[in-house]
Scaffold this motif. Structure first.
Motif, PDB file in Angstrom:
ATOM      1  N   PRO A 242       0.835  -1.199   0.000  1.00  0.00           N
ATOM      2  CA  PRO A 242       0.000   0.000   0.000  1.00  0.00           C
ATOM      3  C   PRO A 242       0.876   1.258   0.000  1.00  0.00           C
ATOM      4  N   ASN A 243       0.346   2.338  -0.550  1.00  0.00           N
ATOM      5  CA  ASN A 243       1.053   3.616  -0.475  1.00  0.00           C
ATOM      6  C   ASN A 243       0.435   4.457   0.645  1.00  0.00           C
ATOM      7  N   THR A 244       0.925   5.664   0.812  1.00  0.00           N
ATOM      8  CA  THR A 244       0.444   6.514   1.912  1.00  0.00           C
ATOM      9  C   THR A 244      -1.003   6.955   1.727  1.00  0.00           C
ATOM     10  N   ALA A 245      -1.524   6.851   0.513  1.00  0.00           N
ATOM     11  CA  ALA A 245      -2.922   7.225   0.239  1.00  0.00           C
ATOM     12  C   ALA A 245      -3.869   6.040   0.388  1.00  0.00           C
ATOM     13  N   GLY A 246      -3.330   4.868   0.783  1.00  0.00           N
ATOM     14  CA  GLY A 246      -4.174   3.693   0.952  1.00  0.00           C
ATOM     15  C   GLY A 246      -4.457   2.944  -0.339  1.00  0.00           C
ATOM     16  N   GLN A 247      -3.751   3.299  -1.400  1.00  0.00           N
ATOM     17  CA  GLN A 247      -3.873   2.579  -2.659  1.00  0.00           C
ATOM     18  C   GLN A 247      -2.724   1.586  -2.742  1.00  0.00           C
ATOM     19  N   TRP A 248      -2.749   0.733  -3.772  1.00  0.00           N
ATOM     20  CA  TRP A 248      -1.778  -0.355  -3.877  1.00  0.00           C
ATOM     21  C   TRP A 248      -0.964  -0.243  -5.155  1.00  0.00           C
ATOM     22  N   THR A 249       0.325  -0.593  -5.052  1.00  0.00           N
ATOM     23  CA  THR A 249       1.196  -0.644  -6.222  1.00  0.00           C
ATOM     24  C   THR A 249       1.860  -2.015  -6.290  1.00  0.00           C
ATOM     25  N   ALA A 250       2.248  -2.388  -7.487  1.00  0.00           N
ATOM     26  CA  ALA A 250       3.013  -3.615  -7.710  1.00  0.00           C
ATOM     27  C   ALA A 250       4.362  -3.190  -8.279  1.00  0.00           C
ATOM     28  N   ASP A 251       5.388  -3.284  -7.467  1.00  0.00           N
ATOM     29  CA  ASP A 251       6.742  -2.901  -7.859  1.00  0.00           C
ATOM     30  C   ASP A 251       7.439  -4.140  -8.401  1.00  0.00           C
ATOM     31  N   LEU A 252       7.649  -4.185  -9.698  1.00  0.00           N
ATOM     32  CA  LEU A 252       8.240  -5.339 -10.365  1.00  0.00           C
ATOM     33  C   LEU A 252       9.742  -5.192 -10.570  1.00  0.00           C
ATOM     34  N   SER A 253      10.376  -4.327  -9.811  1.00  0.00           N
ATOM     35  CA  SER A 253      11.822  -4.128  -9.962  1.00  0.00           C
ATOM     36  C   SER A 253      12.647  -5.393  -9.698  1.00  0.00           C
ATOM     37  N   PRO A 254      12.195  -6.360  -8.878  1.00  0.00           N
ATOM     38  CA  PRO A 254      13.001  -7.579  -8.726  1.00  0.00           C
ATOM     39  C   PRO A 254      13.227  -8.350 -10.033  1.00  0.00           C
ATOM     40  N   VAL A 255      12.369  -8.127 -11.029  1.00  0.00           N
ATOM     41  CA  VAL A 255      12.545  -8.773 -12.340  1.00  0.00           C
ATOM     42  C   VAL A 255      12.756  -7.713 -13.428  1.00  0.00           C
ATOM     43  N   ASP A 256      13.325  -6.573 -13.021  1.00  0.00           N
ATOM     44  CA  ASP A 256      13.634  -5.456 -13.929  1.00  0.00           C
ATOM     45  C   ASP A 256      12.393  -4.899 -14.617  1.00  0.00           C
ATOM     46  N   GLY A 257      11.284  -4.878 -13.894  1.00  0.00           N
ATOM     47  CA  GLY A 257      10.039  -4.355 -14.437  1.00  0.00           C
ATOM     48  C   GLY A 257       9.666  -3.012 -13.830  1.00  0.00           C
ATOM     49  N   PRO A 258       8.518  -2.480 -14.234  1.00  0.00           N
ATOM     50  CA  PRO A 258       8.050  -1.175 -13.774  1.00  0.00           C
ATOM     51  C   PRO A 258       7.302  -1.264 -12.442  1.00  0.00           C
ATOM     52  N   VAL A 259       6.882  -0.116 -11.957  1.00  0.00           N
ATOM     53  CA  VAL A 259       5.946  -0.047 -10.835  1.00  0.00           C
ATOM     54  C   VAL A 259       4.570   0.169 -11.454  1.00  0.00           C
TER      55      VAL A 259
END
Length: 82
Positions: free
Chosen positions: A37-54
């Protein structure tokens, strides 16, 4: 659950409890993303472990997880991209 068997005999997949992967041999599980979750209570998927985007933000965790799985299936899982 989609399993990709590479020419060298290894198996790639987006992990799911649908089958016992240890039945296929030695298992090496690594994180594909961080769904948080982010500070606004929404959700992100950070794909940086596989060299992807957020990806996101999404209003629900479920939507972030679905986007994560879709991205991994299209950009990371396929043999042609590895």
């Amino acid at each position: 659950m989609q399993l990709i068997i590479t020419p060298d005999g290894s198996v790639r997949c987006v992990y799911d409890d649908a089958i016992d992967l240890s039945q296929l041999g030695t298992v090496n599980i690594r994180r594909g993303s961080h769904v948080e979750p982010n500070t606004a209570g929404q959700w992100t998927a950070d794909l940086s472990p596989v060299d992807g985007p957020v990806l996101g933000p999404f209003p629900t965790r479920r939507l972030a997880l679905e986007a994560e799985i879709a991205w991994l299936g299209e950009h990371w899982l396929t043999v042609k991209n590895r």
